[in-house]
Design a protein around this motif. Structure first.
Motif, PDB file in Angstrom:
ATOM      1  N   THR A 254       4.311  -7.827   4.629  1.00 18.51           N
ATOM      2  CA  THR A 254       4.119  -6.408   4.928  1.00 18.51           C
ATOM      3  C   THR A 254       3.743  -5.648   3.667  1.00 18.51           C
ATOM      4  O   THR A 254       2.845  -4.799   3.689  1.00 18.51           O
ATOM      5  N   ARG A 255       4.400  -5.953   2.561  1.00 15.48           N
ATOM      6  CA  ARG A 255       4.054  -5.301   1.281  1.00 15.48           C
ATOM      7  C   ARG A 255       2.600  -5.589   0.915  1.00 15.48           C
ATOM      8  O   ARG A 255       1.876  -4.692   0.469  1.00 15.48           O
ATOM      9  N   ALA A 256       2.171  -6.825   1.098  1.00 14.51           N
ATOM     10  CA  ALA A 256       0.788  -7.195   0.782  1.00 14.51           C
ATOM     11  C   ALA A 256      -0.188  -6.443   1.680  1.00 14.51           C
ATOM     12  O   ALA A 256      -1.220  -5.937   1.209  1.00 14.51           O
ATOM     13  N   MET A 257       0.138  -6.340   2.967  1.00 11.92           N
ATOM     14  CA  MET A 257      -0.736  -5.633   3.900  1.00 11.92           C
ATOM     15  C   MET A 257      -0.839  -4.153   3.539  1.00 11.92           C
ATOM     16  O   MET A 257      -1.925  -3.583   3.525  1.00 11.92           O
ATOM     17  N   VAL A 258       0.305  -3.534   3.232  1.00  9.85           N
ATOM     18  CA  VAL A 258       0.310  -2.116   2.853  1.00  9.85           C
ATOM     19  C   VAL A 258      -0.451  -1.922   1.544  1.00  9.85           C
ATOM     20  O   VAL A 258      -1.232  -0.979   1.404  1.00  9.85           O
ATOM     21  N   GLY A 259      -0.261  -2.828   0.609  1.00  6.86           N
ATOM     22  CA  GLY A 259      -0.981  -2.740  -0.662  1.00  6.86           C
ATOM     23  C   GLY A 259      -2.485  -2.825  -0.473  1.00  6.86           C
ATOM     24  O   GLY A 259      -3.248  -2.044  -1.061  1.00  6.86           O
ATOM     25  N   LYS A 260      -2.920  -3.747   0.388  1.00  7.11           N
ATOM     26  CA  LYS A 260      -4.354  -3.878   0.650  1.00  7.11           C
ATOM     27  C   LYS A 260      -4.895  -2.643   1.352  1.00  7.11           C
ATOM     28  O   LYS A 260      -5.949  -2.122   0.999  1.00  7.11           O
ATOM     29  N   ALA A 261      -4.160  -2.177   2.351  1.00  9.36           N
ATOM     30  CA  ALA A 261      -4.609  -0.987   3.092  1.00  9.36           C
ATOM     31  C   ALA A 261      -4.698   0.221   2.171  1.00  9.36           C
ATOM     32  O   ALA A 261      -5.667   0.995   2.234  1.00  9.36           O
ATOM     33  N   THR A 262      -3.721   0.389   1.302  1.00 12.09           N
ATOM     34  CA  THR A 262      -3.729   1.499   0.346  1.00 12.09           C
ATOM     35  C   THR A 262      -4.920   1.376  -0.595  1.00 12.09           C
ATOM     36  O   THR A 262      -5.626   2.357  -0.853  1.00 12.09           O
ATOM     37  N   ALA A 263      -5.162   0.168  -1.093  1.00 10.67           N
ATOM     38  CA  ALA A 263      -6.309  -0.062  -1.977  1.00 10.67           C
ATOM     39  C   ALA A 263      -7.631   0.199  -1.262  1.00 10.67           C
ATOM     40  O   ALA A 263      -8.603   0.635  -1.879  1.00 10.67           O
ATOM     41  N   ASP A 264      -7.657  -0.031   0.062  1.00 11.67           N
ATOM     42  CA  ASP A 264      -8.863   0.228   0.858  1.00 11.67           C
ATOM     43  C   ASP A 264      -9.018   1.695   1.231  1.00 11.67           C
ATOM     44  O   ASP A 264      -9.946   2.057   1.952  1.00 11.67           O
TER      45      ASP A 264
END
Length: 195
Positions: free
Chosen positions: A138-148
């Motif tokens: 979940t942290r990785a997904m949120v990090g990617k979404a934030t970066a996007d």
């Protein structure tokens, strides 16, 4: 207050129809594309059933039926004024009023004393591993979404999920420590006659 349609999927349908009229297939695609399927369980059949329930309740209405190329006719649904009022009232209630929920893990914890503490420790360690994996993903997904460039408001349910998982992980680790103590294991065996 008892709602005419109380399924969380119905709430998501109403919320997505705020953006404009849609066919149920398009609604389902949007729910999946925006990750709402992580919080709301549904399949194609349940989605069509909920749209029909909302229609019968007067919260959505058929706007048009479209026939294009080789696909069968598709009915496009729009949010009604009554549906918009229901959506806002329901959302206010959910955000404002804490509700007692009955998660399955809470049930298991209320009855965990029936399991041998050694087995409980093994099971809780496996749960902690699964929780840690979920938290990392979940942290990785949120990090990617934030970066996007996804705005935080569209990720808030994942922040909530992470907070719950972190709290559960702390409890599981504490409980594992308590169940591992020789004194508790001895008392358990005396009580259950296993010693």
């Amino acid at each position: 207050m008892r709602r005419k349609v109380s399924n969380p999927l119905a709430l998501a349908v109403l919320a997505h129809l705020v953006m404009g009229p849609m066919h149920p297939y398009e609604l389902g695609k949007q729910l999946k594309d925006t990750g709402k399927d992580r919080n709301i369980k549904f399949n194609r059949g349940s989605l069509y059933m909920v749209v029909e329930q909302l229609r019968k309740a007067g919260f959505v209405a058929e706007q048009e039926t479209v026939k294009d190329t080789q696909r069968p006719e598709r009915t496009i649904y729009a949010l009604t004024d009554t549906g918009r009022d229901e959506l806002h009232d329901w959302m206010r209630e959910l955000v404002r009023d804490p509700a007692h929920e009955y998660p399955q893990f809470g049930v298991a914890l209320s009855l965990i004393s029936v399991l041998d503490p050694v087995e409980s420790v093994e099971l809780l360690k496996a749960r902690a591993d699964a929780l840690t994996k979920d938290l990392d993903e979940t942290r990785a997904m949120v990090g990617k979404a934030t970066a996007d460039g996804v705005q935080w408001i569209f990720l808030v349910e994942e922040e909530y999920r992470m907070s719950l998982v972190e709290a559960e992980l702390r409890l599981v680790e504490k409980l594992t420590g308590e169940l591992s103590k020789a004194e508790y294991q001895h008392q358990w065996r005396e009580f259950f006659g296993r010693e």
